[in-house]
Motif scaffolding. Sequence first.
Motif, short mmCIF file in Angstrom:
data_model
loop_
_atom_site.label_atom_id
_atom_site.label_comp_id
_atom_site.label_asym_id
_atom_site.label_seq_id
_atom_site.Cartn_x
_atom_site.Cartn_y
_atom_site.Cartn_z
N TYR A 76 0.80 -1.23 0.00
CA TYR A 76 0.00 0.00 0.00
C TYR A 76 0.83 1.28 0.00
O TYR A 76 0.30 2.34 -0.24
CB TYR A 76 -0.97 0.01 1.19
N ASN A 77 2.12 1.18 0.29
CA ASN A 77 2.94 2.39 0.38
C ASN A 77 4.27 2.23 -0.34
O ASN A 77 4.86 1.15 -0.33
CB ASN A 77 3.25 2.70 1.86
N ALA A 78 4.72 3.36 -0.93
CA ALA A 78 6.05 3.40 -1.55
C ALA A 78 7.02 4.00 -0.53
O ALA A 78 6.62 4.81 0.30
CB ALA A 78 6.01 4.28 -2.79
N TYR A 79 8.27 3.58 -0.57
CA TYR A 79 9.30 4.12 0.32
C TYR A 79 10.49 4.50 -0.53
O TYR A 79 10.87 3.75 -1.44
CB TYR A 79 9.72 3.09 1.37
N GLU A 80 11.09 5.63 -0.18
CA GLU A 80 12.23 6.11 -0.95
C GLU A 80 13.37 5.10 -0.93
O GLU A 80 13.73 4.59 0.14
CB GLU A 80 12.70 7.44 -0.37
N GLY A 81 13.87 4.78 -2.08
CA GLY A 81 15.03 3.89 -2.17
C GLY A 81 14.70 2.42 -2.00
O GLY A 81 15.60 1.58 -1.92
N VAL A 82 13.40 2.08 -1.93
CA VAL A 82 13.02 0.66 -1.76
C VAL A 82 12.11 0.23 -2.92
O VAL A 82 11.10 0.88 -3.19
CB VAL A 82 12.23 0.46 -0.44
N ASN A 83 12.48 -0.84 -3.58
CA ASN A 83 11.56 -1.45 -4.54
C ASN A 83 10.81 -2.55 -3.82
O ASN A 83 11.38 -3.55 -3.43
CB ASN A 83 12.34 -2.03 -5.73
N ASN A 84 9.51 -2.33 -3.62
CA ASN A 84 8.73 -3.29 -2.82
C ASN A 84 7.53 -3.81 -3.61
O ASN A 84 7.48 -3.66 -4.84
CB ASN A 84 8.32 -2.64 -1.49
N ILE A 85 6.56 -4.38 -2.91
CA ILE A 85 5.38 -4.91 -3.60
C ILE A 85 4.60 -3.78 -4.28
O ILE A 85 4.09 -3.93 -5.39
CB ILE A 85 4.49 -5.70 -2.61
N TYR A 86 4.56 -2.62 -3.63
CA TYR A 86 3.90 -1.45 -4.23
C TYR A 86 4.55 -1.13 -5.58
O TYR A 86 3.88 -0.90 -6.58
CB TYR A 86 4.00 -0.25 -3.28
N THR A 87 5.88 -1.13 -5.60
CA THR A 87 6.60 -0.81 -6.84
C THR A 87 6.27 -1.83 -7.92
O THR A 87 6.00 -1.47 -9.08
CB THR A 87 8.14 -0.83 -6.60
N ILE A 88 6.29 -3.11 -7.55
CA ILE A 88 6.01 -4.16 -8.54
C ILE A 88 4.59 -3.97 -9.08
O ILE A 88 4.35 -4.01 -10.29
CB ILE A 88 6.16 -5.56 -7.90
N ASN A 89 3.62 -3.74 -8.16
CA ASN A 89 2.23 -3.60 -8.59
C ASN A 89 2.02 -2.38 -9.50
O ASN A 89 1.16 -2.39 -10.37
CB ASN A 89 1.30 -3.49 -7.38
N HIS A 90 2.80 -1.31 -9.28
CA HIS A 90 2.58 -0.08 -10.04
C HIS A 90 3.49 0.07 -11.25
O HIS A 90 3.15 0.76 -12.20
CB HIS A 90 2.71 1.15 -9.13
N GLU A 91 4.66 -0.57 -11.20
CA GLU A 91 5.62 -0.34 -12.29
C GLU A 91 6.08 -1.62 -12.97
O GLU A 91 6.87 -1.58 -13.90
CB GLU A 91 6.87 0.39 -11.74
N GLY A 92 5.56 -2.76 -12.49
CA GLY A 92 6.14 -4.03 -12.93
C GLY A 92 5.52 -4.64 -14.18
O GLY A 92 5.93 -5.73 -14.60
#
Length: 361
Positions: A76-92
């Motif tokens: 549910y949240n993006a964090y600076e410098g971290v590629n997480n599940i949010y990143t995968i769901n939004h950019e993957g």
Amino acid sequence: MKISTRLIIIFITIAIFATFPGCAASEPKRYSRSFLGAFDTAITLIGYSNSQKTFDNYADQAQERFLELHQMFDRYNAYEGVNNIYTINHEGYNQPVKVAPELISMLEHAIKWQEAYPGAVNIALGSVLEIWHDVRTEALADPVNAKLPDRQTLEEANLHTSIDNLVIDETTNTVMLTDPELKLDLGAVAKGYATELVTQELIASGWDSFIISSGGNVRTTSGPSAGGRDTWNIGIQDPEAALSGDEDKLLMTLMLTNQSVVTSGDYQRYYIYGGRRYHHIVDPQTLEPSQEHTSVTVVTEDSGLADFLSTTLFILPYERGLDYIEEIDGAEAVWVLNDGTVKMTAGLHLLIQDTTAPNES
Ligand code: ADP
Ligand code: MG
């Protein structure tokens, strides 16, 4: 003398007891730390150590790691410098996202488990889960206008839940989605997986005399507990009493060594619509919150597997869950069915503390 120290934390489904007699000066002492900020729950570390300083070092290590893993597994949240599940769901979508090796390994474990125990937990169910998450959040903020999700919207979302559209490349540590609407959700397994990882890392650092409790997930170790004993007494909350406001009542107390105990229940995260409770665990067959049980507790060594299985068994009818559990070495379970009936695996009986036995002193 018997002193029971009871730890009750909001949203925790499992109460922990530690019994400790007065210790000689050289004996390790009991220390504990609770912290917030990871996995939407209070996390507590209780352990025996020779000094406060030694305990604090381990507790710092655990706390830092939990916060890091929380960010990594967050959808549910993006964090600076971290590629997480949010990143995968939004950019993957059709674009490989480089992630930490722990996230690759967590995804691979979850995939392996859902292939071995199919029909319930699917980490690619995020599009469906998001719909329920949103209506629940709105209903909790504005209960008078609570509603159910639109059926057609749920069915359309369900067309985008195939785990085959998740592509993992271990050599480059990248993850990619081949369906633009696919959303990952690790909620069923992330907390337990993180608890297992932190446990293994503390053991590797040279300490094995502690337990970690993270909102319904408890991991015990094989090192000495109170008074040099090697079992840890873990109370399982009575879900029906909890629903009527009595958070202290226990269903039973288990005596565990190097085991995890994880509970999934319908009595903590839910909203009410038309007099019915709609909780947060969704049956992929009906696309609705499952209706089989009030709570299911699973015991296995690996806390990630226990978390995965407790959600799985919570969704499945008792008989199917029992078939799964009986296949797994060292796994036990307790079901509280909707009508209040309690069922358990044969081996679970051996772990229950006999409350008729005289108190230890
Ligand atoms: P908790 O997180 O409350 O300890 P669980 O481990 O049982 O409880 O996990 C519940 C979470 O799992 C939900 O909040 C949701 O994110 C996710 N989830 C619910 N149903 C499913 C499902 N069928 N497949 C995969 N994940 C699910
Ligand atoms: Mg779970």
